[in-house]
Scaffold this motif. Structure first.
Motif, PDB file in Angstrom:
ATOM      1  N   UNK A 142     -27.300 119.337  11.306  1.00 41.96           N
ATOM      2  CA  UNK A 142     -28.275 118.904  10.310  1.00 41.96           C
ATOM      3  C   UNK A 142     -28.489 119.988   9.267  1.00 41.96           C
ATOM      4  N   UNK A 143     -28.579 121.230   9.698  1.00 38.55           N
ATOM      5  CA  UNK A 143     -28.770 122.299   8.724  1.00 38.55           C
ATOM      6  C   UNK A 143     -27.566 122.397   7.796  1.00 38.55           C
ATOM      7  N   UNK A 144     -26.360 122.226   8.334  1.00 39.53           N
ATOM      8  CA  UNK A 144     -25.163 122.296   7.498  1.00 39.53           C
ATOM      9  C   UNK A 144     -25.125 121.150   6.497  1.00 39.53           C
ATOM     10  N   UNK A 145     -25.456 119.943   6.940  1.00 39.11           N
ATOM     11  CA  UNK A 145     -25.450 118.815   6.000  1.00 39.11           C
ATOM     12  C   UNK A 145     -26.522 118.976   4.938  1.00 39.11           C
ATOM     13  N   UNK A 146     -27.639 119.604   5.300  1.00 39.59           N
ATOM     14  CA  UNK A 146     -28.701 119.855   4.324  1.00 39.59           C
ATOM     15  C   UNK A 146     -28.236 120.870   3.289  1.00 39.59           C
ATOM     16  N   UNK A 147     -27.622 121.950   3.759  1.00 45.46           N
ATOM     17  CA  UNK A 147     -27.095 122.973   2.844  1.00 45.46           C
ATOM     18  C   UNK A 147     -26.089 122.347   1.879  1.00 45.46           C
ATOM     19  N   UNK A 148     -25.262 121.444   2.392  1.00 44.84           N
ATOM     20  CA  UNK A 148     -24.251 120.791   1.563  1.00 44.84           C
ATOM     21  C   UNK A 148     -24.834 119.696   0.676  1.00 44.84           C
ATOM     22  N   UNK A 149     -26.083 119.297   0.943  1.00 44.92           N
ATOM     23  CA  UNK A 149     -26.694 118.223   0.176  1.00 44.92           C
ATOM     24  C   UNK A 149     -26.088 116.872   0.509  1.00 44.92           C
ATOM     25  N   UNK A 150     -25.591 116.733   1.742  1.00 46.83           N
ATOM     26  CA  UNK A 150     -24.949 115.497   2.198  1.00 46.83           C
ATOM     27  C   UNK A 150     -26.021 114.510   2.652  1.00 46.83           C
ATOM     28  N   UNK A 151     -26.565 113.770   1.704  1.00 52.73           N
ATOM     29  CA  UNK A 151     -27.676 112.850   1.941  1.00 52.73           C
ATOM     30  C   UNK A 151     -27.353 111.839   3.037  1.00 52.73           C
ATOM     31  N   UNK A 152     -26.211 111.176   2.927  1.00 56.79           N
ATOM     32  CA  UNK A 152     -25.826 110.162   3.915  1.00 56.79           C
ATOM     33  C   UNK A 152     -25.626 110.784   5.292  1.00 56.79           C
ATOM     34  N   UNK A 153     -25.025 111.955   5.330  1.00 57.04           N
ATOM     35  CA  UNK A 153     -24.830 112.647   6.601  1.00 57.04           C
ATOM     36  C   UNK A 153     -26.149 113.024   7.250  1.00 57.04           C
ATOM     37  N   UNK A 154     -27.102 113.440   6.437  1.00 54.13           N
ATOM     38  CA  UNK A 154     -28.423 113.792   6.952  1.00 54.13           C
ATOM     39  C   UNK A 154     -29.092 112.576   7.573  1.00 54.13           C
ATOM     40  N   UNK A 155     -29.045 111.441   6.868  1.00 49.58           N
ATOM     41  CA  UNK A 155     -29.669 110.222   7.384  1.00 49.58           C
ATOM     42  C   UNK A 155     -28.992 109.751   8.666  1.00 49.58           C
ATOM     43  N   UNK A 156     -27.687 109.909   8.741  1.00 44.43           N
ATOM     44  CA  UNK A 156     -26.962 109.524   9.960  1.00 44.43           C
ATOM     45  C   UNK A 156     -27.392 110.383  11.150  1.00 44.43           C
ATOM     46  N   UNK A 157     -27.511 111.676  10.934  1.00 38.87           N
ATOM     47  CA  UNK A 157     -27.943 112.569  12.017  1.00 38.87           C
ATOM     48  C   UNK A 157     -29.381 112.279  12.440  1.00 38.87           C
ATOM     49  N   UNK A 158     -30.218 111.956  11.483  1.00 37.56           N
ATOM     50  CA  UNK A 158     -31.608 111.594  11.798  1.00 37.56           C
ATOM     51  C   UNK A 158     -31.627 110.361  12.689  1.00 37.56           C
ATOM     52  N   UNK A 159     -30.808 109.368  12.370  1.00 38.63           N
ATOM     53  CA  UNK A 159     -30.760 108.153  13.188  1.00 38.63           C
ATOM     54  C   UNK A 159     -30.262 108.450  14.600  1.00 38.63           C
ATOM     55  N   UNK A 160     -29.403 109.446  14.746  1.00 43.12           N
ATOM     56  CA  UNK A 160     -28.906 109.820  16.070  1.00 43.12           C
ATOM     57  C   UNK A 160     -30.008 110.363  16.973  1.00 43.12           C
ATOM     58  N   UNK A 161     -31.004 111.050  16.405  1.00 44.15           N
ATOM     59  CA  UNK A 161     -32.072 111.621  17.232  1.00 44.15           C
ATOM     60  C   UNK A 161     -33.269 110.683  17.384  1.00 44.15           C
ATOM     61  N   UNK A 162     -33.318 109.629  16.570  1.00 40.43           N
ATOM     62  CA  UNK A 162     -34.478 108.739  16.575  1.00 40.43           C
ATOM     63  C   UNK A 162     -34.839 108.191  17.965  1.00 40.43           C
TER      64      UNK A 162
END
Length: 54
Positions: A4-24
């Motif tokens: 999640x930190x890496x996708x945030x650093x990269x600004x990967x919006x879709x990747x961030x949302x996907x990871x969030x859904x994985x922990x939901x």
């Protein structure tokens, strides 16, 4: 959380949302807060929460 930190650093919006859904299923409240910050493009705040200074 490293992904999640890496996708945030990269600004990967879709990747961030996907990871969030994985922990939901296990961390619904945290996922909700992360989703709000992500959808409001609060990347700096997200990184600070993870202890990454920008």
């Amino acid at each position: 959380m490293a992904n999640f930190s890496q996708t945030t650093i990269e600004g990967d919006f879709e990747g961030m949302l996907e990871l969030i859904e994985n922990i939901r299923p296990s961390y619904a409240l945290i996922a909700n807060d992360l989703e709000i910050l992500t959808k409001n493009f609060q990347f700096r705040e997200l990184l600070e929460l993870m202890g990454i200074n920008v």
